[in-house]
Design a protein around this motif. Structure first.
Motif, PDB file in Angstrom:
ATOM      1  N   GLN A  38       0.821  -1.205   0.000  1.00 57.43           N
ATOM      2  CA  GLN A  38       0.000   0.000   0.000  1.00 57.43           C
ATOM      3  C   GLN A  38       0.858   1.260   0.000  1.00 57.43           C
ATOM      4  O   GLN A  38       0.395   2.334  -0.353  1.00 57.43           O
ATOM      5  N   ASP A  39       2.118   1.145   0.392  1.00 60.26           N
ATOM      6  CA  ASP A  39       3.038   2.291   0.400  1.00 60.26           C
ATOM      7  C   ASP A  39       3.911   2.320  -0.848  1.00 60.26           C
ATOM      8  O   ASP A  39       4.900   3.052  -0.899  1.00 60.26           O
ATOM      9  N   ASN A  40       3.538   1.515  -1.844  1.00 51.02           N
ATOM     10  CA  ASN A  40       4.253   1.454  -3.117  1.00 51.02           C
ATOM     11  C   ASN A  40       5.692   0.962  -2.939  1.00 51.02           C
ATOM     12  O   ASN A  40       6.597   1.376  -3.664  1.00 51.02           O
ATOM     13  N   GLU A  41       5.890   0.096  -1.945  1.00 53.33           N
ATOM     14  CA  GLU A  41       7.187  -0.536  -1.712  1.00 53.33           C
ATOM     15  C   GLU A  41       7.042  -2.021  -2.012  1.00 53.33           C
ATOM     16  O   GLU A  41       5.929  -2.536  -2.118  1.00 53.33           O
ATOM     17  N   LYS A  42       8.148  -2.711  -2.144  1.00 54.04           N
ATOM     18  CA  LYS A  42       8.111  -4.136  -2.434  1.00 54.04           C
ATOM     19  C   LYS A  42       8.118  -4.943  -1.135  1.00 54.04           C
ATOM     20  O   LYS A  42       8.769  -4.572  -0.159  1.00 54.04           O
ATOM     21  N   LEU A  43       7.369  -6.040  -1.125  1.00 55.68           N
ATOM     22  CA  LEU A  43       7.388  -7.005  -0.029  1.00 55.68           C
ATOM     23  C   LEU A  43       7.469  -8.383  -0.665  1.00 55.68           C
ATOM     24  O   LEU A  43       6.646  -8.724  -1.526  1.00 55.68           O
ATOM     25  N   SER A  44       8.459  -9.155  -0.247  1.00 56.22           N
ATOM     26  CA  SER A  44       8.665 -10.485  -0.812  1.00 56.22           C
ATOM     27  C   SER A  44       8.539 -11.543   0.276  1.00 56.22           C
ATOM     28  O   SER A  44       8.542 -11.236   1.473  1.00 56.22           O
ATOM     29  N   LEU A  45       8.465 -12.775  -0.160  1.00 55.28           N
ATOM     30  CA  LEU A  45       8.467 -13.887   0.782  1.00 55.28           C
ATOM     31  C   LEU A  45       9.747 -13.854   1.610  1.00 55.28           C
ATOM     32  O   LEU A  45       9.710 -14.089   2.816  1.00 55.28           O
ATOM     33  N   ASP A  46      10.866 -13.511   0.988  1.00 51.44           N
ATOM     34  CA  ASP A  46      12.137 -13.420   1.722  1.00 51.44           C
ATOM     35  C   ASP A  46      12.066 -12.385   2.843  1.00 51.44           C
ATOM     36  O   ASP A  46      12.663 -12.574   3.893  1.00 51.44           O
ATOM     37  N   LEU A  48       9.638 -11.799   4.684  1.00 51.33           N
ATOM     38  CA  LEU A  48       8.848 -12.363   5.781  1.00 51.33           C
ATOM     39  C   LEU A  48       9.519 -13.565   6.442  1.00 51.33           C
ATOM     40  O   LEU A  48       9.015 -14.072   7.443  1.00 51.33           O
ATOM     41  N   LYS A  49      10.629 -14.024   5.883  1.00 57.15           N
ATOM     42  CA  LYS A  49      11.362 -15.156   6.477  1.00 57.15           C
ATOM     43  C   LYS A  49      11.750 -14.804   7.911  1.00 57.15           C
ATOM     44  O   LYS A  49      12.163 -13.686   8.196  1.00 57.15           O
ATOM     45  N   GLY A  50      11.592 -15.755   8.799  1.00 53.22           N
ATOM     46  CA  GLY A  50      11.907 -15.538  10.205  1.00 53.22           C
ATOM     47  C   GLY A  50      10.763 -14.931  10.993  1.00 53.22           C
ATOM     48  O   GLY A  50      10.880 -14.723  12.198  1.00 53.22           O
ATOM     49  N   GLU A  51       9.648 -14.646  10.327  1.00 52.79           N
ATOM     50  CA  GLU A  51       8.474 -14.031  10.970  1.00 52.79           C
ATOM     51  C   GLU A  51       7.281 -14.975  10.904  1.00 52.79           C
ATOM     52  O   GLU A  51       7.090 -15.684   9.915  1.00 52.79           O
ATOM     53  N   PHE A 158      -4.777 -17.558   7.202  1.00 53.23           N
ATOM     54  CA  PHE A 158      -3.753 -18.592   7.159  1.00 53.23           C
ATOM     55  C   PHE A 158      -2.576 -18.222   8.039  1.00 53.23           C
ATOM     56  O   PHE A 158      -2.046 -17.116   7.927  1.00 53.23           O
ATOM     57  N   LEU A 159      -2.173 -19.152   8.886  1.00 53.75           N
ATOM     58  CA  LEU A 159      -0.979 -18.969   9.713  1.00 53.75           C
ATOM     59  C   LEU A 159       0.217 -19.523   8.950  1.00 53.75           C
ATOM     60  O   LEU A 159       0.218 -20.694   8.553  1.00 53.75           O
ATOM     61  N   VAL A 160       1.228 -18.663   8.752  1.00 50.60           N
ATOM     62  CA  VAL A 160       2.423 -19.039   8.007  1.00 50.60           C
ATOM     63  C   VAL A 160       3.624 -18.990   8.951  1.00 50.60           C
ATOM     64  O   VAL A 160       3.811 -18.016   9.691  1.00 50.60           O
ATOM     65  N   SER A 161       4.422 -20.045   8.906  1.00 53.60           N
ATOM     66  CA  SER A 161       5.587 -20.169   9.789  1.00 53.60           C
ATOM     67  C   SER A 161       6.737 -19.286   9.315  1.00 53.60           C
ATOM     68  O   SER A 161       6.739 -18.816   8.170  1.00 53.60           O
ATOM     69  N   PRO A 162       7.738 -19.087  10.173  1.00 51.08           N
ATOM     70  CA  PRO A 162       8.918 -18.315   9.778  1.00 51.08           C
ATOM     71  C   PRO A 162       9.673 -18.925   8.598  1.00 51.08           C
ATOM     72  O   PRO A 162      10.440 -18.234   7.930  1.00 51.08           O
ATOM     73  N   GLU A 163       9.427 -20.193   8.323  1.00 49.95           N
ATOM     74  CA  GLU A 163      10.074 -20.855   7.189  1.00 49.95           C
ATOM     75  C   GLU A 163       9.253 -20.744   5.906  1.00 49.95           C
ATOM     76  O   GLU A 163       9.636 -21.276   4.869  1.00 49.95           O
ATOM     77  N   GLY A 164       8.109 -20.072   5.968  1.00 48.93           N
ATOM     78  CA  GLY A 164       7.274 -19.895   4.784  1.00 48.93           C
ATOM     79  C   GLY A 164       6.345 -21.057   4.496  1.00 48.93           C
ATOM     80  O   GLY A 164       5.952 -21.289   3.361  1.00 48.93           O
ATOM     81  N   GLU A 165       5.932 -21.778   5.537  1.00 53.81           N
ATOM     82  CA  GLU A 165       5.006 -22.896   5.382  1.00 53.81           C
ATOM     83  C   GLU A 165       3.652 -22.519   5.973  1.00 53.81           C
ATOM     84  O   GLU A 165       3.565 -22.050   7.113  1.00 53.81           O
TER      85      GLU A 165
END
Length: 189
Positions: A38-46, A48-51, A158-165
């Motif tokens: 929404q802020d015109n920035e990029k967000l990737s799966l990487d 979110l890793k560790g979160e 959906f609950l997603v793990s820090p490993e992206g699962e």
């Protein structure tokens, strides 16, 4: 002795499944993505890793299920903050042609979203988000029928793990699920 082998087998199985302290009802790896917030920035799966993160699929001109879903996500954000739980929230738009970053920002503001940990994503075509939703989250997404602008989509969180699962899904329109999500996050953090 037989019981010992069963316990060892179960331990190995649980270890292979992540061994989380909650009951899982799904196990899917999230496909790689790199979308626009929404802020015109990029967000990737990487990013979110560790979160730990909670995902849903919505669109801003939805006239039905997105209203309670987004209200519940806002209530979840407040509850997570009140409980001191660190988790991200990610709302993927299933109508990327209409939902520009500016539209998503206004939509989020209308729900008092704190954009420091709640991301509204766009910047892809419809087939890309349909593929991500169906293949990574097992979540239905279908184009609007002729003469309509209402996208069909699933209503789960959906609950997603820090490993992206993706390890668990919840009913996104039921406010009673918020407490369950919070309790699950307490157990896994």
């Amino acid at each position: 002795m037989k019981h010992l082998f069963i316990l060892i087998g179960l331990s190995i199985l649980l270890s292979a499944c992540g061994g989380y302290e909650i009951e899982s009802n799904i196990s899917e790896k999230v496909a790689d993505f790199n979308f626009t917030t929404q802020d015109n920035e990029k967000l990737s799966l990487d990013d979110l890793k560790g979160e730990w993160w909670i995902a849903d699929f919505i669109f801003t001109n939805c006239t039905t299920v997105c209203l309670p879903m987004t209200a519940n996500m806002a209530a979840l954000q407040t509850k997570l903050e009140d409980e001191g739980i660190d988790a991200k929230l990610v709302s993927f738009s299933v109508d990327p042609d209409f939902d520009s970053p500016e539209v998503l920002k206004a939509y989020g503001k209308s729900y008092q979203a704190d954009f420091s940990n709640w991301y509204f994503l766009t910047g892809y075509d419809f087939n890309t988000i349909k593929d991500l939703s169906v293949n990574s989250f097992r979540n239905l997404v279908e184009a609007p029928p002729e003469g309509s602008d209402q996208v069909y989509h699933g209503t789960r969180f959906f609950l997603v793990s820090p490993e992206g699962e993706v390890i668990k899904y919840y009913g996104g329109v039921e406010s009673s699920e918020i407490d369950l999500i919070v309790e699950d996050l307490k157990k896994v953090q």
